[in-house]
Design a protein around this motif. Structure first.
Motif, PDB file in Angstrom:
ATOM      1  N   ILE A 196       0.829  -1.213   0.000  1.00  0.00           N
ATOM      2  CA  ILE A 196       0.000   0.000   0.000  1.00  0.00           C
ATOM      3  C   ILE A 196       0.859   1.257   0.000  1.00  0.00           C
ATOM      4  O   ILE A 196       0.551   2.240  -0.682  1.00  0.00           O
ATOM      5  N   GLN A 197       1.961   1.220   0.718  1.00  0.00           N
ATOM      6  CA  GLN A 197       2.866   2.378   0.712  1.00  0.00           C
ATOM      7  C   GLN A 197       3.521   2.548  -0.655  1.00  0.00           C
ATOM      8  O   GLN A 197       3.763   3.676  -1.095  1.00  0.00           O
ATOM      9  N   HIS A 198       3.762   1.453  -1.318  1.00  0.00           N
ATOM     10  CA  HIS A 198       4.343   1.509  -2.663  1.00  0.00           C
ATOM     11  C   HIS A 198       3.324   2.101  -3.638  1.00  0.00           C
ATOM     12  O   HIS A 198       3.676   2.920  -4.506  1.00  0.00           O
ATOM     13  N   LEU A 199       2.084   1.710  -3.492  1.00  0.00           N
ATOM     14  CA  LEU A 199       1.018   2.280  -4.320  1.00  0.00           C
ATOM     15  C   LEU A 199       0.892   3.780  -4.083  1.00  0.00           C
ATOM     16  O   LEU A 199       0.733   4.568  -5.025  1.00  0.00           O
ATOM     17  N   LYS A 200       0.972   4.167  -2.820  1.00  0.00           N
ATOM     18  CA  LYS A 200       0.866   5.589  -2.489  1.00  0.00           C
ATOM     19  C   LYS A 200       2.013   6.375  -3.110  1.00  0.00           C
ATOM     20  O   LYS A 200       1.828   7.514  -3.555  1.00  0.00           O
ATOM     21  N   ALA A 201       3.196   5.779  -3.150  1.00  0.00           N
ATOM     22  CA  ALA A 201       4.349   6.448  -3.758  1.00  0.00           C
ATOM     23  C   ALA A 201       4.093   6.738  -5.236  1.00  0.00           C
ATOM     24  O   ALA A 201       4.463   7.797  -5.753  1.00  0.00           O
ATOM     25  N   TYR A 202       3.457   5.807  -5.916  1.00  0.00           N
ATOM     26  CA  TYR A 202       3.121   6.014  -7.323  1.00  0.00           C
ATOM     27  C   TYR A 202       2.039   7.083  -7.481  1.00  0.00           C
ATOM     28  O   TYR A 202       2.059   7.866  -8.431  1.00  0.00           O
ATOM     29  N   ALA A 203       1.106   7.106  -6.543  1.00  0.00           N
ATOM     30  CA  ALA A 203      -0.063   7.975  -6.683  1.00  0.00           C
ATOM     31  C   ALA A 203       0.167   9.428  -6.304  1.00  0.00           C
ATOM     32  O   ALA A 203      -0.456  10.326  -6.870  1.00  0.00           O
ATOM     33  N   THR A 204       1.052   9.681  -5.342  1.00  0.00           N
ATOM     34  CA  THR A 204       1.174  11.042  -4.822  1.00  0.00           C
ATOM     35  C   THR A 204       2.543  11.295  -4.196  1.00  0.00           C
ATOM     36  O   THR A 204       3.254  10.351  -3.843  1.00  0.00           O
ATOM     37  N   GLY A 205       2.845  12.577  -4.034  1.00  0.00           N
ATOM     38  CA  GLY A 205       4.083  12.958  -3.362  1.00  0.00           C
ATOM     39  C   GLY A 205       3.862  13.202  -1.885  1.00  0.00           C
ATOM     40  O   GLY A 205       4.797  13.580  -1.163  1.00  0.00           O
ATOM     41  N   ASP A 206       2.643  12.987  -1.406  1.00  0.00           N
ATOM     42  CA  ASP A 206       2.342  13.178   0.016  1.00  0.00           C
ATOM     43  C   ASP A 206       3.129  12.198   0.876  1.00  0.00           C
ATOM     44  O   ASP A 206       3.361  11.055   0.474  1.00  0.00           O
ATOM     45  N   ALA A 207       3.483  12.649   2.066  1.00  0.00           N
ATOM     46  CA  ALA A 207       4.247  11.799   2.984  1.00  0.00           C
ATOM     47  C   ALA A 207       3.403  10.633   3.483  1.00  0.00           C
ATOM     48  O   ALA A 207       2.166  10.708   3.523  1.00  0.00           O
ATOM     49  N   LEU A 208       4.077   9.574   3.890  1.00  0.00           N
ATOM     50  CA  LEU A 208       3.381   8.421   4.460  1.00  0.00           C
ATOM     51  C   LEU A 208       2.839   8.770   5.837  1.00  0.00           C
ATOM     52  O   LEU A 208       3.429   9.567   6.567  1.00  0.00           O
ATOM     53  N   ASN A 209       1.730   8.159   6.192  1.00  0.00           N
ATOM     54  CA  ASN A 209       1.132   8.392   7.514  1.00  0.00           C
ATOM     55  C   ASN A 209       1.685   7.430   8.560  1.00  0.00           C
ATOM     56  O   ASN A 209       1.598   7.696   9.755  1.00  0.00           O
ATOM     57  N   GLN A 210       2.212   6.318   8.106  1.00  0.00           N
ATOM     58  CA  GLN A 210       2.779   5.326   9.019  1.00  0.00           C
ATOM     59  C   GLN A 210       4.268   5.131   8.709  1.00  0.00           C
ATOM     60  O   GLN A 210       4.750   5.564   7.659  1.00  0.00           O
ATOM     61  N   GLU A 218      11.657   4.621  -1.779  1.00  0.00           N
ATOM     62  CA  GLU A 218      12.493   5.753  -2.220  1.00  0.00           C
ATOM     63  C   GLU A 218      12.829   5.708  -3.704  1.00  0.00           C
ATOM     64  O   GLU A 218      13.202   6.724  -4.309  1.00  0.00           O
ATOM     65  N   TYR A 219      12.667   4.554  -4.333  1.00  0.00           N
ATOM     66  CA  TYR A 219      13.023   4.435  -5.745  1.00  0.00           C
ATOM     67  C   TYR A 219      11.896   4.843  -6.700  1.00  0.00           C
ATOM     68  O   TYR A 219      12.118   4.969  -7.906  1.00  0.00           O
ATOM     69  N   VAL A 220      10.714   5.049  -6.151  1.00  0.00           N
ATOM     70  CA  VAL A 220       9.560   5.399  -6.986  1.00  0.00           C
ATOM     71  C   VAL A 220       9.543   6.899  -7.271  1.00  0.00           C
ATOM     72  O   VAL A 220       9.791   7.713  -6.388  1.00  0.00           O
ATOM     73  N   THR A 221       9.252   7.265  -8.517  1.00  0.00           N
ATOM     74  CA  THR A 221       9.056   8.675  -8.872  1.00  0.00           C
ATOM     75  C   THR A 221       7.682   9.074  -8.345  1.00  0.00           C
ATOM     76  O   THR A 221       6.655   8.649  -8.886  1.00  0.00           O
ATOM     77  N   LYS A 222       7.680   9.854  -7.287  1.00  0.00           N
ATOM     78  CA  LYS A 222       6.436  10.159  -6.575  1.00  0.00           C
ATOM     79  C   LYS A 222       5.403  10.865  -7.461  1.00  0.00           C
ATOM     80  O   LYS A 222       5.716  11.824  -8.162  1.00  0.00           O
ATOM     81  N   GLN A 233       3.141   0.471 -17.474  1.00  0.00           N
ATOM     82  CA  GLN A 233       4.151   1.334 -18.114  1.00  0.00           C
ATOM     83  C   GLN A 233       3.770   1.730 -19.540  1.00  0.00           C
ATOM     84  O   GLN A 233       4.064   2.833 -19.988  1.00  0.00           O
ATOM     85  N   ARG A 234       3.109   0.859 -20.234  1.00  0.00           N
ATOM     86  CA  ARG A 234       2.753   1.153 -21.623  1.00  0.00           C
ATOM     87  C   ARG A 234       1.672   2.232 -21.723  1.00  0.00           C
ATOM     88  O   ARG A 234       1.601   2.947 -22.734  1.00  0.00           O
ATOM     89  N   GLU A 235       0.861   2.325 -20.698  1.00  0.00           N
ATOM     90  CA  GLU A 235      -0.217   3.318 -20.721  1.00  0.00           C
ATOM     91  C   GLU A 235       0.118   4.575 -19.922  1.00  0.00           C
ATOM     92  O   GLU A 235      -0.613   5.559 -19.966  1.00  0.00           O
ATOM     93  N   ASN A 236       1.213   4.549 -19.197  1.00  0.00           N
ATOM     94  CA  ASN A 236       1.603   5.705 -18.384  1.00  0.00           C
ATOM     95  C   ASN A 236       2.184   6.805 -19.273  1.00  0.00           C
ATOM     96  O   ASN A 236       3.092   6.541 -20.066  1.00  0.00           O
ATOM     97  N   PRO A 237       1.682   8.040 -19.173  1.00  0.00           N
ATOM     98  CA  PRO A 237       2.146   9.135 -20.026  1.00  0.00           C
ATOM     99  C   PRO A 237       3.657   9.383 -19.949  1.00  0.00           C
ATOM    100  O   PRO A 237       4.276   9.792 -20.932  1.00  0.00           O
ATOM    101  N   GLY A 238       4.250   9.107 -18.786  1.00  0.00           N
ATOM    102  CA  GLY A 238       5.685   9.339 -18.625  1.00  0.00           C
ATOM    103  C   GLY A 238       6.525   8.093 -18.779  1.00  0.00           C
ATOM    104  O   GLY A 238       7.754   8.129 -18.609  1.00  0.00           O
ATOM    105  N   GLY A 239       5.867   6.972 -19.084  1.00  0.00           N
ATOM    106  CA  GLY A 239       6.597   5.724 -19.241  1.00  0.00           C
ATOM    107  C   GLY A 239       6.927   5.042 -17.926  1.00  0.00           C
ATOM    108  O   GLY A 239       7.693   4.077 -17.892  1.00  0.00           O
ATOM    109  N   TYR A 240       6.364   5.579 -16.821  1.00  0.00           N
ATOM    110  CA  TYR A 240       6.583   4.948 -15.526  1.00  0.00           C
ATOM    111  C   TYR A 240       5.528   3.852 -15.341  1.00  0.00           C
ATOM    112  O   TYR A 240       4.721   3.606 -16.224  1.00  0.00           O
ATOM    113  N   GLY A 241       5.516   3.234 -14.189  1.00  0.00           N
ATOM    114  CA  GLY A 241       4.470   2.243 -13.950  1.00  0.00           C
ATOM    115  C   GLY A 241       4.953   1.076 -13.118  1.00  0.00           C
ATOM    116  O   GLY A 241       6.158   0.866 -12.932  1.00  0.00           O
ATOM    117  N   TRP A 242       4.002   0.333 -12.616  1.00  0.00           N
ATOM    118  CA  TRP A 242       4.278  -0.801 -11.737  1.00  0.00           C
ATOM    119  C   TRP A 242       4.739  -2.017 -12.547  1.00  0.00           C
ATOM    120  O   TRP A 242       5.621  -2.762 -12.116  1.00  0.00           O
TER     121      TRP A 242
END
Length: 263
Positions: A196-210, A218-222, A233-242
């Protein structure tokens, strides 16, 4: 005698002159006072008018702001509708319940691996789903997104890929193919939290609550994938993705639709 009369005449004329000057002075001062009073009245009237105008402008501004607020609310609602129809946000509140998660798993026809997951603190599907719900809400991630991703990644908790169930790694964190097993976690809840924290890293730059338990956080482009569809990745506008699989995120959204339809 004539001299006295002339002096008297002079004194009388002088007195009349002084009297005339005094009268004129008084009249002039009276005019000044009148003008000051009139000026003060004018200033007071202007002040009252300005105050009244200011009140009217403030009232109009307030009404305008209220109207703008309503307009903004309407636009926000329209935006939410568009997002709901076309792009599924990872973050946010969700109407999905723990019971729906349980029902959705049971609809697969697969057997819950209670023996293996009991060792990690989740001996039943009900406990497992409750953990997903609680951990997701704690990070403001939609529970159905994380849960459905797990069903996709693990084949309804049956595994069979590079990672094993004993790792409590529910979304292939760290698996890169070619037999790389990826991350391992101490128990079920920690594995769920990391995902879930990894998903949050992909979704937003907001800090973790826990406290962070995701070693790869730390390796995810927030904020590179705020929508589920962009996790591929194929559908991500920036080429990022899980994941690199085609329509990876879209397949998760399709599964979510079925989950929401379950009762």
């Amino acid at each position: 005698m004539g001299l006295k009369k002339n002096k008297l005449k002079i004194w009388l004329e002088l007195g009349l002159a002084i009297l005339l000057v005094t009268v004129i002075g008084i009249g002039s001062n009276s005019g000044v006072f009148d003008r000051k009073i009139e000026k003060k009245k004018t200033e007071q009237a202007s002040s009252k008018e300005a105050l009244k105008k200011a009140e009217q402008e403030n009232s109009a501004a307030k009404t305008g702001n209220d109207s703008k607020t309503e307009e903004d609310k309407s636009k926000e609602e329209q935006t939410e509708e568009v997002i709901a129809q076309g792009q599924y946000p990872i973050m946010g509140k969700s109407p999905v319940t723990v019971e729906q998660l349980v029902t959705y798993f049971k609809s697969s026809g697969e057997t819950y691996p209670s023996k293996e997951l009991q060792k990690g603190g989740a001996g039943s599907i009900e406990t497992f789903c409750q953990m997903y719900y609680d951990e997701a809400v704690a990070e403001e991630v939609r529970p159905e997104v994380a849960f459905v991703q797990t069903m996709k990644e693990t084949g309804w908790l049956q595994y069979g890929g590079d990672a094993s169930i004993e790792q409590f790694n529910f979304a292939g964190l760290g698996t890169t193919g070619g037999g790389v097993a990826g991350e391992s976690f101490a128990d079920v809840r920690t594995g769920i939290r990391a995902q879930i924290q990894h998903l949050k890293a992909y979704a937003t730059g907001d800090a973790l609550n826990q406290e962070c338990v995701d070693d790869r956080y730390e390796y995810v482009t927030k904020g590179c994938a705020p929508y589920v569809e962009w996790l591929g990745q194929r559908e991500n506008p920036g080429g990022y993705g899980w994941a690199t699989a085609e329509r990876y995120g879209y397949s998760i959204v399709d599964m979510i639709s079925k989950l929401k339809a379950s009762r």
